[in-house]
Every structure is written in structure tokens, then in C-alpha cells.
Motif scaffolding. Sequence first.
Motif, PDB file in Angstrom:
ATOM      1  N   LEU A  74      -8.012  -0.198   5.557  1.00 29.74           N
ATOM      2  CA  LEU A  74      -6.646  -0.010   5.080  1.00 29.74           C
ATOM      3  C   LEU A  74      -5.636   0.058   6.221  1.00 29.74           C
ATOM      4  CD1 LEU A  74      -7.265   2.681   2.289  1.00 29.74           C
ATOM      5  CD2 LEU A  74      -7.075   0.201   2.029  1.00 29.74           C
ATOM      6  N   LEU A 126       0.818  -1.212   0.000  1.00 26.04           N
ATOM      7  CA  LEU A 126       0.000   0.000   0.000  1.00 26.04           C
ATOM      8  C   LEU A 126       0.861   1.276   0.000  1.00 26.04           C
ATOM      9  CD1 LEU A 126      -2.735   1.377   0.045  1.00 26.04           C
ATOM     10  CD2 LEU A 126      -2.763   1.121   2.551  1.00 26.04           C
ATOM     11  N   VAL A 150      -4.958   7.587   4.138  1.00 26.22           N
ATOM     12  CA  VAL A 150      -5.406   6.193   4.007  1.00 26.22           C
ATOM     13  C   VAL A 150      -5.610   5.533   5.370  1.00 26.22           C
ATOM     14  CG1 VAL A 150      -4.346   5.917   1.741  1.00 26.22           C
ATOM     15  CG2 VAL A 150      -3.050   5.308   3.792  1.00 26.22           C
ATOM     16  N   ILE A 165       0.977   4.340  -2.855  1.00 27.42           N
ATOM     17  CA  ILE A 165       0.985   5.779  -2.556  1.00 27.42           C
ATOM     18  C   ILE A 165       2.203   6.446  -3.185  1.00 27.42           C
ATOM     19  CG2 ILE A 165       1.251   7.454  -0.684  1.00 27.42           C
ATOM     20  CD1 ILE A 165      -0.453   5.589   1.054  1.00 27.42           C
TER      21      ILE A 165
END
Length: 451
Positions: free
Chosen positions: A423, A288, A417, A292
Motif C-alpha cells: 500500500l 486510497l 496503511v 480512508i
Amino acid sequence: MNRLFPWAVALIAVFAVFIDIPKHQFSFPFNCPGICLRVGGFSVNQEIKTHLGLDLQGGIQLVLQMKTDEIPAGQSVPDYNERARRVIDRRINGLGVSEPVIQAIGDDKILVQLPGIDDLQQANDIATRQAKLEIKVPDKEAPGTFKSLQPPLTGEHLNPTYVTFDSANQPVVNFEFTGSDADRWVQLSKDYLNQPVQITLDGQQISAPTIQVVFTSGRGIIQGRFTVDEAKQLSLLINSGALPVSLQVIQSSRVEPTLGRDSVNRSLIAGAVGLLLVAFFMLVYYRLPGAIAVLALLYYTALTYAIFRLVPVTLTLAGIAGFILSIGMAVDANVLTFERLKEELRSGKSLRVAVEEGRKRAFPSILYSNLATILTAAILFELGTGTVKGFALTLGIGVAVSFFTAVIVTQMLLHGVIEFASLRRRALYGVEERQPEAARDGREPRPAPAV
């Protein structure tokens, strides 16, 4: 104030994308190839385009040799070289050539690169013509010829000349002497009334008008069988001043645009492959946060290219190399942040605390590494020449923008997030899920905190 950051970052992104759109290729809905704004009496009409160097756009390259035997004894050859370069620079800027390269090669040679110019003869004339304007008067001892005044009346003390049209709609060059030369011009009209005078450029006659009235000022016109372009070039040569020493072309070459286009395509492919490989690595290894980082990298690319178009930066192959290298620097800052984040998570801290601590611990390393690179780029730009300057400039701008995206954009997205419960799983950050805390005093185990 922090709540304004997301809006400011979003507005910058929209503005960068707007600047990046090639408006020269899409006439609708962009009726203006740049920024066109009119508010009351205030107006902005700024063309925006990508400036390409000689190796990408094609053009002319000349190597000029100074005739050093014309330099008076005891005078500095490098000083004459610098003065000649200033004259050539004024001439070429008057032509509207985008980002020419004019630099010394040793003490007695000058390199001239003219992107976008394909007329080799015109380039030779502009660079090497002496452009010494002189007014000569009839020689009584040799009827039908002309002689120089003592001292010669030259174009050294002239206001900027300009082109207009006479009563016959023919282009003429308007000039005006200043200071004592204006008085000499008036006196000349008295001494040689109803006689022709000769106006020469580099010893060649360009006009021989007959003085019909006594002048009251230093003004006059140069008439001849000029085309409009020839009149403009004559005006440009006079305005730029005479070369302090004669120059001769010892090397000339034409770079074809097709070669430049091939270089652009190869550079674009190299940049795209580099971006894809970096994006793949970040997604696989950091998950993740890697996604980003990819978004921040796209933001960085759009913003950096927009700055290149606004400054404007003339892109050469070396400049593109500096830009691609700065992409690696942009990723490096994210790698430092994400590794710190993983360390904090492994030490048992919650996700929200780990994000903040990771930022704080990574910031000094990011700051000092970027400052070192920018300092190096500044030294290269100051001491380098030609392509080295282009490399240094694009690298410096790229690293400065990458610092902004790593410290502001990436952190803003990370904090965004973690506000979503779905998340917050540690596995999404490349760290194994924490096991429930061991039971104490026979109590039931407690789950590890997520945030």
C-alpha cells in the motif's frame, strides 16, 4: 500512549454503534431500551432513544395571547411573559413531554410546541388554566355560599402536592401549607369546626369538605370524584403555580405524524445521497486516502448520531440540515490533509515523511476553520430561537466530532496503511510514480525511495 489510541478509537466505535441500535424496535437481545447496569448498590437505568421535534414527530402548536389589561400599571409586560413561560414550562415538564418549545413572540405572546401530544383540548387546558387554588369559608350573611378570607388563603405557599388513595381506594390530592399559611389553616379549622369549607381552582369548586377535627399542621387533602389522571393533572397544576396573567389561545394547530414521517424519510434520503456523492468523489480523486476518509466518515456519522441520542438532541428538519452540513465540514478537513500530503509527495519526500508533514501543515487550517464554525454555531444557539437553536446545536456537535475524526481517526488509519508494503505505491495516493534518479558519473540509476 500512542499505542493506546487505536484501542480507544475502536472502543468508542463499538460504544457508538451500541448506542445507535434502535433497541425499542429489537427487544432481543436488548432487554433494556438503553443502558442498564447494576453493580452492587450502584445501578444505571437510562433509556436511549432518538428525540424528534414537532415537525418530524407531530404534535400540537399553540400561540397564546396575554391579557395585558390584567397587568398592574407600571409593571413590565416582558417580565409577566417570562413568569408565565416558567409556569407553563413546569406544567409541561410534569407531563413528561420530550423537549417542548416555549418561547416569547414579542412582549405579549407565547409560542408553545408539544411534540408527541395529540390531544388539543388537553394542551389548551394545560397552557391556559390559571390554576389559582383558594380556600373559602361559609358566608354568614348569605347562607349556602362561601367567601374569601382576608387576605385570601391561596396555594401560593404550598409544598409540592402528591396523589394517594383514601380508605375507599379513591384518588385524593395531598397538600401542605407552609409558613404563616399553615398557622392560618390550623386557625381556620378551629373557627369553622363542623362546618364545610370550599376548595376552588380558578373560581370553580373542586371540593367542599366538612372540618371534623382541629388540625395540628398545614396538611390537608382534596377529595372529589376524580379519576387517577384527573387527580394527577390537578396536582400538576397546583405544583406548577398559578399563571401571573390570563392567557387565551389565538392560534392552535395539530401537526400529523404522517407529515413528520414523510419529512424524516426525505431527510434520510438526502443524507444518504450526500454521503454517497461525497464517498464517490473521495474515492475517485484521492484513491486510497479517499477510502480512508470514507471509513472515517462512517465513524463520524455513527459517533455523532450516538451523541445526539445521549445528550439528547431533539432533531428537527433544521437540525438534520445542520448535521448534513457538518458532513461537508468533516470531508473538508480530510481534503486539506490529503492535498498537503500530495504536495509533499510531489516535492520528493518519502511517503512516511509526507504523511507526517501533511498533517502538520494542514492542522492549523483545520483547527481555525473548525473553531470559526463552532463559534458561529455558539452565537446562533445563544441568540437564536426554536429551529435556529436546533440547527446550531447539531452543527456545533457535528463540527467538533469531525475535528476529532480528521485529526485522530484519519491520521491513525493513514499511519496504519503505510506499514504495508503493498500500500506504499504513490499511485494509490493520487501521485505519479517517481522516476529513478539520473545516473551520475556513469553509475547505474538508483530507484527512488518508496518510504
